[in-house]
Write an enzyme that holds these catalytic residues in place. Structure first.
Site, PDB file in Angstrom:
ATOM      1  N   HIS A  85       0.816  -1.218   0.000  1.00 30.33           N
ATOM      2  CA  HIS A  85       0.000   0.000   0.000  1.00 30.33           C
ATOM      3  C   HIS A  85       0.850   1.268   0.000  1.00 30.33           C
ATOM      4  O   HIS A  85       0.359   2.333  -0.323  1.00 30.33           O
ATOM      5  CB  HIS A  85      -1.071  -0.018   1.106  1.00 30.33           C
ATOM      6  CG  HIS A  85      -0.621   0.307   2.492  1.00 30.33           C
ATOM      7  ND1 HIS A  85      -0.341  -0.651   3.443  1.00 30.33           N
ATOM      8  CD2 HIS A  85      -0.430   1.490   3.121  1.00 30.33           C
ATOM      9  CE1 HIS A  85      -0.001  -0.066   4.586  1.00 30.33           C
ATOM     10  NE2 HIS A  85      -0.039   1.236   4.414  1.00 30.33           N
ATOM     11  N   ASP A 222       1.185  -7.687   2.317  1.00 27.87           N
ATOM     12  CA  ASP A 222       1.313  -6.253   2.036  1.00 27.87           C
ATOM     13  C   ASP A 222       2.781  -5.820   1.855  1.00 27.87           C
ATOM     14  O   ASP A 222       3.344  -5.132   2.699  1.00 27.87           O
ATOM     15  CB  ASP A 222       0.660  -5.472   3.185  1.00 27.87           C
ATOM     16  CG  ASP A 222       0.335  -4.041   2.808  1.00 27.87           C
ATOM     17  OD1 ASP A 222       0.856  -3.559   1.788  1.00 27.87           O
ATOM     18  OD2 ASP A 222      -0.433  -3.397   3.553  1.00 27.87           O
ATOM     19  N   SER A 625       3.971   2.144   8.487  1.00 23.03           N
ATOM     20  CA  SER A 625       3.772   1.186   7.408  1.00 23.03           C
ATOM     21  C   SER A 625       5.080   0.934   6.699  1.00 23.03           C
ATOM     22  O   SER A 625       5.765   1.880   6.307  1.00 23.03           O
ATOM     23  CB  SER A 625       2.762   1.718   6.408  1.00 23.03           C
ATOM     24  OG  SER A 625       1.483   1.499   6.884  1.00 23.03           O
TER      25      SER A 625
HETATM   26  N1  ARG Z   1      -4.998   0.280   7.649  1.00 26.91           N
HETATM   27  C1  ARG Z   1      -3.717   0.355   6.995  1.00 26.91           C
HETATM   28  C2  ARG Z   1      -3.121   1.737   7.201  1.00 26.91           C
HETATM   29  O1  ARG Z   1      -3.711   2.536   7.690  1.00 26.91           O
HETATM   30  C3  ARG Z   1      -3.748  -0.056   5.554  1.00 26.91           C
HETATM   31  C4  ARG Z   1      -4.461   0.867   4.606  1.00 26.91           C
HETATM   32  C5  ARG Z   1      -4.476   0.407   3.186  1.00 26.91           C
HETATM   33  N2  ARG Z   1      -5.329  -0.766   2.955  1.00 26.91           N
HETATM   34  C6  ARG Z   1      -6.668  -0.753   2.719  1.00 26.91           C
HETATM   35  N3  ARG Z   1      -7.320  -1.864   2.593  1.00 26.91           N
HETATM   36  N4  ARG Z   1      -7.369   0.369   2.635  1.00 26.91           N
HETATM   37  O2  ARG Z   1      -3.214   2.782   6.860  1.00 26.91           O
HETATM   38  N1  GLU Z   2      -1.441   1.233   7.524  1.00 26.94           N
HETATM   39  C1  GLU Z   2      -0.912   2.289   8.339  1.00 26.94           C
HETATM   40  C2  GLU Z   2       0.095   3.143   7.594  1.00 26.94           C
HETATM   41  O1  GLU Z   2      -0.108   3.395   6.445  1.00 26.94           O
HETATM   42  C3  GLU Z   2      -0.374   1.722   9.579  1.00 26.94           C
HETATM   43  C4  GLU Z   2      -1.502   1.422  10.456  1.00 26.94           C
HETATM   44  C5  GLU Z   2      -1.456   2.214  11.714  1.00 26.94           C
HETATM   45  O2  GLU Z   2      -0.789   1.718  12.620  1.00 26.94           O
HETATM   46  O3  GLU Z   2      -2.040   3.308  11.777  1.00 26.94           O
HETATM   47  O4  GLU Z   2       1.029   3.674   8.130  1.00 26.94           O
END
Ligand code: ARG
Ligand code: GLU
Length: 690
Positions: A85, A222, A625
């Site tokens: 991502h 990921d 991330s």
């Molecule tokens: N929750 C993770 C992060 O905040 C992954 C976000 C990307 N993935 C998704 N399915 N939207 O930001």
């Molecule tokens: N997916 C998140 C990022 O893009 C990390 C998730 C979190 O710990 O907030 O950094």
């Protein structure tokens, strides 16, 4: 005897505090202050191994990837891992109908096939240094805040200019920590030739999609792989085919041993933003007002978007990335609000504040909290109106488009590109429904005395949000691609009189004139007050270990691999496996439709226990991330990519019971490289330990 007893108590209390849960995002340069605790919990390295300015240390293998993710070096030839991502937008830019790397994945089979990414940078921290005294030279406490700001700015500029003159490709910045009680200089080496090496198909890299996002059990692969290139002297350079793979000072060895529950791990990366030291008022506003309001508005939007996505494959493609970004924060806020309520954080902070006020009566912090209370009381109604505006009127795509065209219409090429991109992913029925829902949402949430006159007039004129929608969508030119493409420099009047543009502009003016000045003024007063309150908390709680709020600077978080108990009678084990992917696999559900190749590999047998993801108690947030997750010896065991939603309040308050970061097991990356990508040659440049 009494003295000894007191001393004993002090030791016991200190002992409890240093064994305090795995909360904290610590500054690498000060890691010697934590190293005892880290070693007690299992670390086998020294502080110098983690951060050193004299020798190569682990910090030299960690980068800020782009401007909001982390990455890590895994070979002597500049190979880098980050999240899928995090690489997503670059993978997308290289994708077309003929080469859909998002859908099918991308695997360079040799260096020539690696793909350049203009605009993408990776930054290596050279060193960080406490410059508090230098930044405040010339300041004394009789000066105004404005004078202080300008002194800080001038001194910082001198420091960064000097630091940047010391080498090629350096970027430096001074960051305030603890609300400006401390300042650190950060100096980075920034590389600009960063090439895409590999990405799995989205059905692996985004497996589970938004359904599984922020959730456990998780099975998302990921990751994506890049390579850093440098000039022949190993220095940063713009893209050139003459550049050569960068030789890092340090890269991570990869552990093939994996992790078990209870193992020590630490995360080295760039967490973006937290607010651990705010008052009960701020927490109450976030958890009881802001989060629920925004969640409800986004639920409406998502329901509308999803309804249309379920009816048409074309719409699904158009809106999947939009839906993902709406859903990401939406889900996070739910965990945050729930977690804060469960932790009784507002009550706990109130109780703390009462004690603080008592204590402050005799010292310079007297009145600090009362002042913050007053400032929040003044600011919150304005801020609430602003948040409603940005979650409603600002999300109507037609209005965004109109305003962007207005800003770009003199630049024919930009206008054209933007118009093409907009209509490629625009489905008007969705936007029309959202228009009605958002106007109604705004009108319901925002108190009358804050509403723009314009809104009241239009609702009176058209009788309802539906009536207003019809008037806008029937008379605007911005739903008609050909008309927008034909606009020329002379057509300013057409744009300015268009109902979509007018609506955008009226609301923006209202915000700009009526909300923004007050919000900005109060926010800066709040910031100043927090400088005192932060210092006050540190003086009040002598002996407690404070870590600065995250601000995208490099940090170390440490903890253990650990499952959790999300609700009565449920226990989540900390490791997921390929077996779970096969259990979720469903060709009819977009988020769970895995590549046939993965099914075939599994069907041959023996792969049930292939590890995929694991949970640990490391304190992380957005920006972490892609961060390396390391074992006791500093070997790479995983890459961080998410948290569990029940623990997302850790940006405000950390609960050791449920705060867990989610990492991808590095062995699943290797599995994918070899068996899905057929790019096993990449493993030759990595180093493995058992
Ligand atoms: N929750 C993770 C992060 O905040 C992954 C976000 C990307 N993935 C998704 N399915 N939207 O930001
Ligand atoms: N997916 C998140 C990022 O893009 C990390 C998730 C979190 O710990 O907030 O950094």
């Amino acid at each position: 005897m009494k003295k000894l007893f007191t001393l004993l108590i002090v030791f016991i209390v200190a002992g409890i505090q240093s064994l305090r849960a795995d909360e904290g995002m610590w500054l690498p340069a000060l890691i010697s202050q934590r190293i005892g605790d880290m070693q007690a919990k299992g670390l086998k390295l020294s502080a110098e191994d983690i951060y050193s300015i004299n020798k190569a240390s682990l910090k030299d293998a960690v980068v800020l990837f782009g401007s909001g993710c982390t990455g890590e070096l895994v070979s002597a030839e500049g190979l880098l891992f980050t999240n899928h991502h995090c690489g997503y937008s670059y993978i997308q830019k290289h994708s077309s109908v003929e080469h859909d790397y998002l859908k099918d994945g991308f695997w360079a089979m040799n260096r020539e096939q690696e793909l350049a990414n203009p605009g993408l940078t990776v930054s290596f921290l050279q060193y960080m240094e406490d410059v508090t005294d230098k930044v405040l030279v010339g300041y004394n406490t009789s000066m105004s805040e404005r004078q202080r700001d300008s002194i800080v700015a001038v001194n910082s500029k001198k420091l960064t200019a000097k630091a940047m003159s010391e080498g090629k490709g350096l970027r430096a910045n001074v960051e305030g920590l603890f609300y400006g009680n401390q300042y650190f200089l950060f100096v980075f080496k920034v590389f600009r030739d960063v090439r895409l090496v590999a990405a799995p198909p989205s059905s692996i890299g985004k497996f589970g999609g938004d359904t599984d996002n922020w959730m456990w059990p998780r099975h998302t692969g990921d990751f994506s792989i890049f390579r850093i290139y440098a000039d022949k002297d190993n220095n940063p350079a713009e893209y050139s085919k003459d550049n050569v793979p960068y030789t890092p000072r340090k890269f991570f060895k990869i552990s093939l041993k994996g992790v078990n529950e209870g193992d020590f791990t630490f995360v080295y990366g760039c967490p973006g933003s937290t607010k651990e030291y705010v008052t009960s008022d701020e927490v109450a506003y976030t958890a009881e007002v802001s989060d629920p309001t925004k969640i409800a508005l986004r639920t409406k939007r998502l329901d509308i978007v999803k309804k249309y996505m379920n009816q048409s494959q074309a719409v699904r493609i158009q809106y999947s990335s939009k839906a993902a970004s709406i859903a990401n924060a939406w889900k996070k806020w739910q965990g945050e609000a729930k977690g804060i309520a469960k932790m009784k954080t507002v009550e706990a902070k109130k109780e703390f504040e009462a004690r603080f006020k008592e204590w402050a009566k005799g010292n310079r912090y007297n009145g600090v909290l009362e002042n913050l209370e007053k400032l929040y009381q003044e600011r919150n109604p304005y801020f609430f109106a602003y948040e409603n505006y940005s979650e409603t009127i600002r999300v109507i795509e037609l209005l965004q488009f109109a305003s962007n065209i207005e800003r770009n219409f003199k630049n024919q090429k930009a206008k054209e590109a933007y118009t093409e991109a907009f209509f490629k992913d625009y489905h008007q029925p969705i936007d029309e429904e959202i228009f009605v829902a958002m106007v109604n949402g705004f009108n319901k949430n925002v108190p009358d005395e804050f509403k723009p006159e314009y809104l009241k007039e239009k609702l009176a004129e058209y009788g309802s949000a539906e009536g207003w929608r019809d008037a806008v969508f029937k008379n605007t030119i911005f739903t008609d691609k050909e008309k927008v493409l034909k606009l020329t420099q002379k057509d300013e009047d057409i744009i300015k009189n268009d109902p979509a543009y007018q609506m955008y502009e009226h609301f923006y003016r209202w915000y700009y004139d009526n909300l923004r000045p007050t919000i900005n003024r109060l926010n800066s007063e709040i910031r100043v007050a927090y400088r005192d309150y932060m210092q006050g908390q540190m003086d009040f709680e002598k002996g407690k270990d404070f870590y600065p709020d995250a601000n995208l600077t490099l940090r170390v978080a440490y903890g253990h691999v650990k499952g959790y108990n999300p609700a009565d009678a449920i226990y989540y084990k900390p490791v997921s496996t390929l077996k779970g992917i096969i259990e979720k696999d469903n060709p009819d559900i977009f988020d769970y439709n895995i590549p046939q190749k993965l099914r075939d590999i599994y069907a041959k047998g023996g792969r049930e226990n292939q590890p995929v993801c694991f949970l640990a108690t490391n304190h992380t947030t957005g920006g972490n991330s892609g961060s390396p997750v390391l074992d006791a010896y500093g070997n790479l065991v995983g890459i961080n990519f998410d948290r569990v939603w029940e623990g997302t309040m850790s940006d405000i308050v950390y609960d050791p019971e449920v705060c867990r970061n989610i990492s991808l097991d590095v062995r699943y990356i290797l599995f994918n490289i070899e068996e899905i990508g057929g790019a096993g040659y990449l493993l030759k440049e990595m180093e493995f330990v058992d």
